[in-house]
Design a protein around this motif. Structure first.
Motif, PDB file in Angstrom:
ATOM      1  N   ALA A   1       7.122  -5.231   9.982  1.00 51.07           N
ATOM      2  CA  ALA A   1       6.523  -6.020   8.907  1.00 51.07           C
ATOM      3  C   ALA A   1       5.803  -5.136   7.897  1.00 51.07           C
ATOM      4  O   ALA A   1       5.878  -5.356   6.689  1.00 51.07           O
ATOM      5  CB  ALA A   1       5.555  -7.042   9.502  1.00 51.07           C
ATOM      6  N   GLU A   2       5.106  -4.127   8.388  1.00 51.41           N
ATOM      7  CA  GLU A   2       4.384  -3.213   7.508  1.00 51.41           C
ATOM      8  C   GLU A   2       5.337  -2.474   6.575  1.00 51.41           C
ATOM      9  O   GLU A   2       5.016  -2.210   5.414  1.00 51.41           O
ATOM     10  CB  GLU A   2       3.601  -2.221   8.355  1.00 51.41           C
ATOM     11  N   ALA A   3       6.531  -2.165   7.079  1.00 49.13           N
ATOM     12  CA  ALA A   3       7.490  -1.382   6.295  1.00 49.13           C
ATOM     13  C   ALA A   3       8.352  -2.236   5.375  1.00 49.13           C
ATOM     14  O   ALA A   3       8.966  -1.702   4.448  1.00 49.13           O
ATOM     15  CB  ALA A   3       8.396  -0.587   7.229  1.00 49.13           C
ATOM     16  N   CYS A   4       8.417  -3.532   5.608  1.00 54.69           N
ATOM     17  CA  CYS A   4       9.342  -4.401   4.864  1.00 54.69           C
ATOM     18  C   CYS A   4       8.989  -4.452   3.385  1.00 54.69           C
ATOM     19  O   CYS A   4       7.896  -4.917   3.026  1.00 54.69           O
ATOM     20  CB  CYS A   4       9.306  -5.808   5.457  1.00 54.69           C
ATOM     21  N   PRO A   5       9.869  -3.997   2.490  1.00 58.08           N
ATOM     22  CA  PRO A   5       9.535  -3.941   1.056  1.00 58.08           C
ATOM     23  C   PRO A   5       9.155  -5.294   0.446  1.00 58.08           C
ATOM     24  O   PRO A   5       8.173  -5.361  -0.305  1.00 58.08           O
ATOM     25  CB  PRO A   5      10.812  -3.362   0.419  1.00 58.08           C
ATOM     26  N   PRO A   6       9.876  -6.400   0.745  1.00 58.40           N
ATOM     27  CA  PRO A   6       9.498  -7.680   0.129  1.00 58.40           C
ATOM     28  C   PRO A   6       8.542  -8.499   0.992  1.00 58.40           C
ATOM     29  O   PRO A   6       8.314  -9.671   0.707  1.00 58.40           O
ATOM     30  CB  PRO A   6      10.839  -8.398  -0.007  1.00 58.40           C
ATOM     31  N   HIS A   7       7.988  -7.903   2.064  1.00 60.28           N
ATOM     32  CA  HIS A   7       7.074  -8.624   2.952  1.00 60.28           C
ATOM     33  C   HIS A   7       7.744  -9.870   3.530  1.00 60.28           C
ATOM     34  O   HIS A   7       7.166 -10.962   3.542  1.00 60.28           O
ATOM     35  CB  HIS A   7       5.789  -9.003   2.219  1.00 60.28           C
ATOM     36  N   ALA A   8       8.946  -9.683   4.017  1.00 61.32           N
ATOM     37  CA  ALA A   8       9.732 -10.798   4.546  1.00 61.32           C
ATOM     38  C   ALA A   8       9.618 -10.937   6.058  1.00 61.32           C
ATOM     39  O   ALA A   8      10.380 -11.679   6.659  1.00 61.32           O
ATOM     40  CB  ALA A   8      11.197 -10.636   4.151  1.00 61.32           C
ATOM     41  N   ILE A   9       8.689 -10.214   6.663  1.00 64.74           N
ATOM     42  CA  ILE A   9       8.445 -10.322   8.102  1.00 64.74           C
ATOM     43  C   ILE A   9       6.956 -10.557   8.314  1.00 64.74           C
ATOM     44  O   ILE A   9       6.108  -9.935   7.662  1.00 64.74           O
ATOM     45  CB  ILE A   9       8.875  -9.042   8.845  1.00 64.74           C
ATOM     46  N   ALA A  10       6.652 -11.473   9.198  1.00 62.76           N
ATOM     47  CA  ALA A  10       5.261 -11.717   9.597  1.00 62.76           C
ATOM     48  C   ALA A  10       5.172 -11.635  11.115  1.00 62.76           C
ATOM     49  O   ALA A  10       6.143 -11.839  11.815  1.00 62.76           O
ATOM     50  CB  ALA A  10       4.789 -13.075   9.096  1.00 62.76           C
ATOM     51  N   VAL A  11       3.983 -11.316  11.597  1.00 58.85           N
ATOM     52  CA  VAL A  11       3.729 -11.287  13.036  1.00 58.85           C
ATOM     53  C   VAL A  11       2.798 -12.451  13.367  1.00 58.85           C
ATOM     54  O   VAL A  11       1.721 -12.581  12.778  1.00 58.85           O
ATOM     55  CB  VAL A  11       3.107  -9.956  13.485  1.00 58.85           C
ATOM     56  N   VAL A  12       3.222 -13.301  14.287  1.00 56.05           N
ATOM     57  CA  VAL A  12       2.466 -14.494  14.628  1.00 56.05           C
ATOM     58  C   VAL A  12       2.243 -14.530  16.142  1.00 56.05           C
ATOM     59  O   VAL A  12       2.909 -13.815  16.891  1.00 56.05           O
ATOM     60  CB  VAL A  12       3.224 -15.770  14.184  1.00 56.05           C
ATOM     61  N   PRO A  13       1.296 -15.334  16.602  1.00 55.19           N
ATOM     62  CA  PRO A  13       1.073 -15.437  18.051  1.00 55.19           C
ATOM     63  C   PRO A  13       2.306 -15.987  18.757  1.00 55.19           C
ATOM     64  O   PRO A  13       3.082 -16.759  18.188  1.00 55.19           O
ATOM     65  CB  PRO A  13      -0.099 -16.412  18.164  1.00 55.19           C
ATOM     66  N   ARG A  14       2.457 -15.613  20.006  1.00 51.76           N
ATOM     67  CA  ARG A  14       3.529 -16.172  20.813  1.00 51.76           C
ATOM     68  C   ARG A  14       3.165 -17.588  21.236  1.00 51.76           C
ATOM     69  O   ARG A  14       1.987 -17.904  21.366  1.00 51.76           O
ATOM     70  CB  ARG A  14       3.764 -15.303  22.070  1.00 51.76           C
ATOM     71  N   PRO A  15       4.183 -18.433  21.450  1.00 50.00           N
ATOM     72  CA  PRO A  15       3.891 -19.809  21.850  1.00 50.00           C
ATOM     73  C   PRO A  15       3.264 -19.866  23.235  1.00 50.00           C
ATOM     74  O   PRO A  15       3.422 -18.970  24.035  1.00 50.00           O
ATOM     75  CB  PRO A  15       5.283 -20.466  21.842  1.00 50.00           C
TER      76      PRO A  15
END
Length: 202
Positions: A188-202
């Motif tokens: 996510a940190e490297a993604c140029p368009p910020h197309a990845i997020a880190v969220v809690p696991r269910p």
């Protein structure tokens, strides 16, 4: 199990549920950048304590973590070489100002060095092999991925440190393999368009 594709609107609906105001969700849908710390605080109707919290690697289960982690200890915070661990001292932050550490991995990734786990004096963080760490899970915000525009980009796959890889080529966008994802946020940190997020696991 592979992570299913979701669009930005669907991501926010699933992640924050009823806490996301409709007007703010529309604004996020048209925005190419996301400040998750601000969004998680401002896009809520409930108290800050209800905001999803991503704890440092090796954190024990939530209730036990809160009972074991010493408020204001800061040992993990001071040990982290990349400043990925932040203490929650503000009611507007995840954790609601409880003084305990949290991460925003898609803003500053965890490098899985393990130093915070070794520094923890209370056992709230347990030494855990890097591939077994489960901070959260990465999700692809489908419509923001460069591949949707037929642009070549493999940076998220290249940055994934998991063995085996937690990110693979998909039919259109990369696919997240939940079982292998540590939630470190390097993708996510490297993604140029910020197309990845880190969220809690269910």
């Amino acid at each position: 199990m592979s992570e299913r594709r979701i669009g930005r609107r669907g991501f926010w609906r699933a992640f924050l549920g009823s806490a996301v105001r409709a007007g703010e969700a529309a604004q996020h849908a048209s925005s190419g950048r996301r400040d998750l710390a601000r969004d998680r605080a401002s896009a809520r109707d409930g108290p800050a304590e209800a905001l999803p919290v991503l704890r440092p690697p090796g954190a024990i289960v939530a209730d036990a973590f809160l009972a074991t982690c010493q408020e204001g200890c800061r040992m993990c915070v001071e040990t982290c070489p990349v400043f990925a661990i932040v203490p929650s001292y503000d009611a507007e932050q995840p954790g609601g100002g409880d003084g305990r550490p949290y991460l925003l991995p898609d803003r500053q990734a965890c490098v899985l060095c393990g130093l915070c786990m070794l520094a923890c004096p209370t056992g709230a963080l347990q030494p855990t092999p890097a591939d077994d760490v489960r901070i959260g899970r990465a999700v692809i915000i489908y419509n923001d991925c460069l591949r949707v525009e037929d642009k070549a980009c493999d940076i998220c796959i290249e940055r994934c440190p998991s063995t085996p890889l937690a990110i693979h080529d998909g039919e259109r966008v990369p696919t997240i393999v939940l079982e292998h994802c540590t939630g470190c946020g390097l993708c996510a940190e490297a993604c140029p368009p910020h197309a990845i997020a880190v969220v809690p696991r269910p």
